[in-house]
Design a protein around this motif. Sequence first.
Motif, PDB file in Angstrom:
ATOM      1  N   LEU A  21      21.182   0.275  -4.824  1.00  0.00           N
ATOM      2  CA  LEU A  21      20.894  -1.099  -4.563  1.00  0.00           C
ATOM      3  C   LEU A  21      20.510  -2.192  -5.851  1.00  0.00           C
ATOM      4  O   LEU A  21      20.002  -1.604  -6.710  1.00  0.00           O
ATOM      5  CB  LEU A  21      19.357  -1.318  -3.956  1.00  0.00           C
ATOM      6  N   ALA A  22      20.828  -3.388  -5.899  1.00  0.00           N
ATOM      7  CA  ALA A  22      20.611  -4.197  -7.172  1.00  0.00           C
ATOM      8  C   ALA A  22      19.054  -4.256  -7.427  1.00  0.00           C
ATOM      9  O   ALA A  22      18.047  -4.252  -6.492  1.00  0.00           O
ATOM     10  CB  ALA A  22      20.941  -5.755  -6.568  1.00  0.00           C
ATOM     11  N   PRO A  23      18.854  -4.223  -8.842  1.00  0.00           N
ATOM     12  CA  PRO A  23      17.575  -4.361  -9.408  1.00  0.00           C
ATOM     13  C   PRO A  23      16.691  -5.409  -8.539  1.00  0.00           C
ATOM     14  O   PRO A  23      15.281  -5.201  -8.506  1.00  0.00           O
ATOM     15  CB  PRO A  23      17.625  -4.564 -10.677  1.00  0.00           C
ATOM     16  N   SER A  24      17.308  -6.631  -8.306  1.00  0.00           N
ATOM     17  CA  SER A  24      16.485  -7.719  -7.552  1.00  0.00           C
ATOM     18  C   SER A  24      16.005  -7.445  -6.329  1.00  0.00           C
ATOM     19  O   SER A  24      14.938  -7.640  -5.726  1.00  0.00           O
ATOM     20  CB  SER A  24      17.410  -8.959  -7.617  1.00  0.00           C
ATOM     21  N   THR A  25      16.982  -6.599  -5.364  1.00  0.00           N
ATOM     22  CA  THR A  25      16.525  -6.018  -4.169  1.00  0.00           C
ATOM     23  C   THR A  25      15.401  -4.986  -4.348  1.00  0.00           C
ATOM     24  O   THR A  25      14.452  -5.123  -3.658  1.00  0.00           O
ATOM     25  CB  THR A  25      17.764  -5.321  -3.593  1.00  0.00           C
ATOM     26  N   ARG A  26      15.683  -4.281  -5.139  1.00  0.00           N
ATOM     27  CA  ARG A  26      14.237  -3.186  -5.427  1.00  0.00           C
ATOM     28  C   ARG A  26      13.209  -3.725  -5.656  1.00  0.00           C
ATOM     29  O   ARG A  26      12.194  -3.327  -5.276  1.00  0.00           O
ATOM     30  CB  ARG A  26      14.828  -2.160  -6.511  1.00  0.00           C
ATOM     31  N   ALA A  27      13.095  -4.872  -6.511  1.00  0.00           N
ATOM     32  CA  ALA A  27      12.063  -5.683  -6.966  1.00  0.00           C
ATOM     33  C   ALA A  27      11.340  -6.121  -5.687  1.00  0.00           C
ATOM     34  O   ALA A  27      10.141  -6.246  -5.694  1.00  0.00           O
ATOM     35  CB  ALA A  27      12.288  -6.617  -7.927  1.00  0.00           C
ATOM     36  N   LEU A  53       9.467  -3.625  -3.823  1.00  0.00           N
ATOM     37  CA  LEU A  53       8.319  -3.060  -4.094  1.00  0.00           C
ATOM     38  C   LEU A  53       7.196  -4.357  -3.958  1.00  0.00           C
ATOM     39  O   LEU A  53       6.236  -4.031  -3.701  1.00  0.00           O
ATOM     40  CB  LEU A  53       8.631  -2.841  -5.613  1.00  0.00           C
ATOM     41  N   ALA A  54       7.704  -5.626  -4.001  1.00  0.00           N
ATOM     42  CA  ALA A  54       6.830  -6.558  -3.673  1.00  0.00           C
ATOM     43  C   ALA A  54       6.350  -6.629  -2.303  1.00  0.00           C
ATOM     44  O   ALA A  54       5.095  -6.759  -2.099  1.00  0.00           O
ATOM     45  CB  ALA A  54       7.509  -8.166  -4.118  1.00  0.00           C
ATOM     46  N   SER A  55       7.133  -6.191  -1.637  1.00  0.00           N
ATOM     47  CA  SER A  55       6.859  -6.270   0.015  1.00  0.00           C
ATOM     48  C   SER A  55       5.781  -5.200   0.054  1.00  0.00           C
ATOM     49  O   SER A  55       4.525  -5.210   0.733  1.00  0.00           O
ATOM     50  CB  SER A  55       8.013  -5.935   0.955  1.00  0.00           C
ATOM     51  N   ILE A  56       5.856  -4.031  -0.334  1.00  0.00           N
ATOM     52  CA  ILE A  56       5.177  -2.835  -0.416  1.00  0.00           C
ATOM     53  C   ILE A  56       3.745  -3.061  -1.015  1.00  0.00           C
ATOM     54  O   ILE A  56       2.606  -2.695  -0.375  1.00  0.00           O
ATOM     55  CB  ILE A  56       5.859  -1.408  -0.912  1.00  0.00           C
ATOM     56  N   ARG A  57       3.851  -3.516  -2.108  1.00  0.00           N
ATOM     57  CA  ARG A  57       2.628  -3.867  -3.089  1.00  0.00           C
ATOM     58  C   ARG A  57       1.768  -4.955  -2.045  1.00  0.00           C
ATOM     59  O   ARG A  57       0.496  -4.821  -1.884  1.00  0.00           O
ATOM     60  CB  ARG A  57       2.908  -4.707  -4.207  1.00  0.00           C
ATOM     61  N   GLY A  58       2.233  -6.064  -1.412  1.00  0.00           N
ATOM     62  CA  GLY A  58       1.614  -6.951  -0.565  1.00  0.00           C
ATOM     63  C   GLY A  58       1.183  -6.305   0.435  1.00  0.00           C
ATOM     64  O   GLY A  58       0.009  -6.554   1.027  1.00  0.00           O
ATOM     65  N   ILE A  64       2.360   0.179 -10.141  1.00  0.00           N
ATOM     66  CA  ILE A  64       3.835   0.386 -10.242  1.00  0.00           C
ATOM     67  C   ILE A  64       4.336  -0.902 -10.615  1.00  0.00           C
ATOM     68  O   ILE A  64       4.045  -1.996  -9.882  1.00  0.00           O
ATOM     69  CB  ILE A  64       4.379   0.813  -8.835  1.00  0.00           C
ATOM     70  N   ARG A  65       4.892  -1.043 -11.669  1.00  0.00           N
ATOM     71  CA  ARG A  65       5.732  -2.145 -12.072  1.00  0.00           C
ATOM     72  C   ARG A  65       7.086  -2.163 -11.836  1.00  0.00           C
ATOM     73  O   ARG A  65       7.865  -0.997 -12.121  1.00  0.00           O
ATOM     74  CB  ARG A  65       5.470  -2.386 -13.656  1.00  0.00           C
TER      75      ARG A  65
END
Length: 306
Positions: free
Chosen positions: A65-71, A74-79, A98-99
């Motif tokens: 998966l593309a880095p943008s998709t993984r980011a 993570l943003a969804s999970i963090r939220g 997690i960054r």
Amino acid sequence: MSAAWIEAFLEALAAERGARANTLAAYGRDLTDFRAHLTLRGSDLAEADRDAIEGYLAGLEAAGLAPSTRARRLASIRGLYRFAWSEGWRADNPAARIRSRRPPRPVPGVLDEAAVMRLLEAARCPAGSAAAQLRALRLRCIVELLYATGLRVSELVSLPLAATAGDPRMLLVRGKGGRDRMVPLGAEARAALAEWRAVRLAGGASPGPWLFPANGGRGHFSRIAVWQQLKRLAAQAGIDPAEVTPHGLRHAFATHMLANGADLRSIQALLGHADLSTTEIYTHVLDARLKALVFEHHPLAAPGTG
């Protein structure tokens, strides 16, 4: 319980932040995928720790998966976990530290000021039949407003006619997420707007609700129609049509404003960016300006010193 967490989180995003349907759907897909990953490993959202989240992200990377998709995942999970912590469902936020390793956003290609001036000049020269002159006046108004305000093309074509009454110095614009903002108009943009409005209101018939009505009379002018007309105008102005898009004029607005002394926070407000990080793609302009200031004004920065 896990499904209920996701549902409550999405409801909060819609109610408190005005998130659109597409945004909610993307968050929902991301979190459902993460929940399925946990279920396969005998866990759930209430039990997952940092290792579980990082393991999930590593799996996404291994799957290509593309880095943008993984980011975004993570943003969804963090939220979600931020929301769960605020609701008291968890005593911690396992995603907080997690960054993302998302690559820097590319700087968009930008028309220089000379090219934009050629485009504007081409748009100011209506000629031909009455119908051709009408189309030229509309296109001139569109180009002037796009460059003068930095509006998204979707915001421009959906402007109500009533929002432009009385030779306005400011436009009230409804942006993403239903957020309203005020955008100032310069003299050239106001002149083009006044000329187009006079044509729109001529004839005495009901003018319809839109500043730029569709050619067929239903709805407003489309984004793709603006895109196509800009391509033709670029060719007329001697500019490569591949370099000219509605969003390109938005980028030109922001870049030229910064290059001429505007600050990043003001540009954020004018563009309608919810987060300053989105506006920071333009910091290359600030970097160049600051470097020039140092070389021009610092006593030890002149060539041959030190």
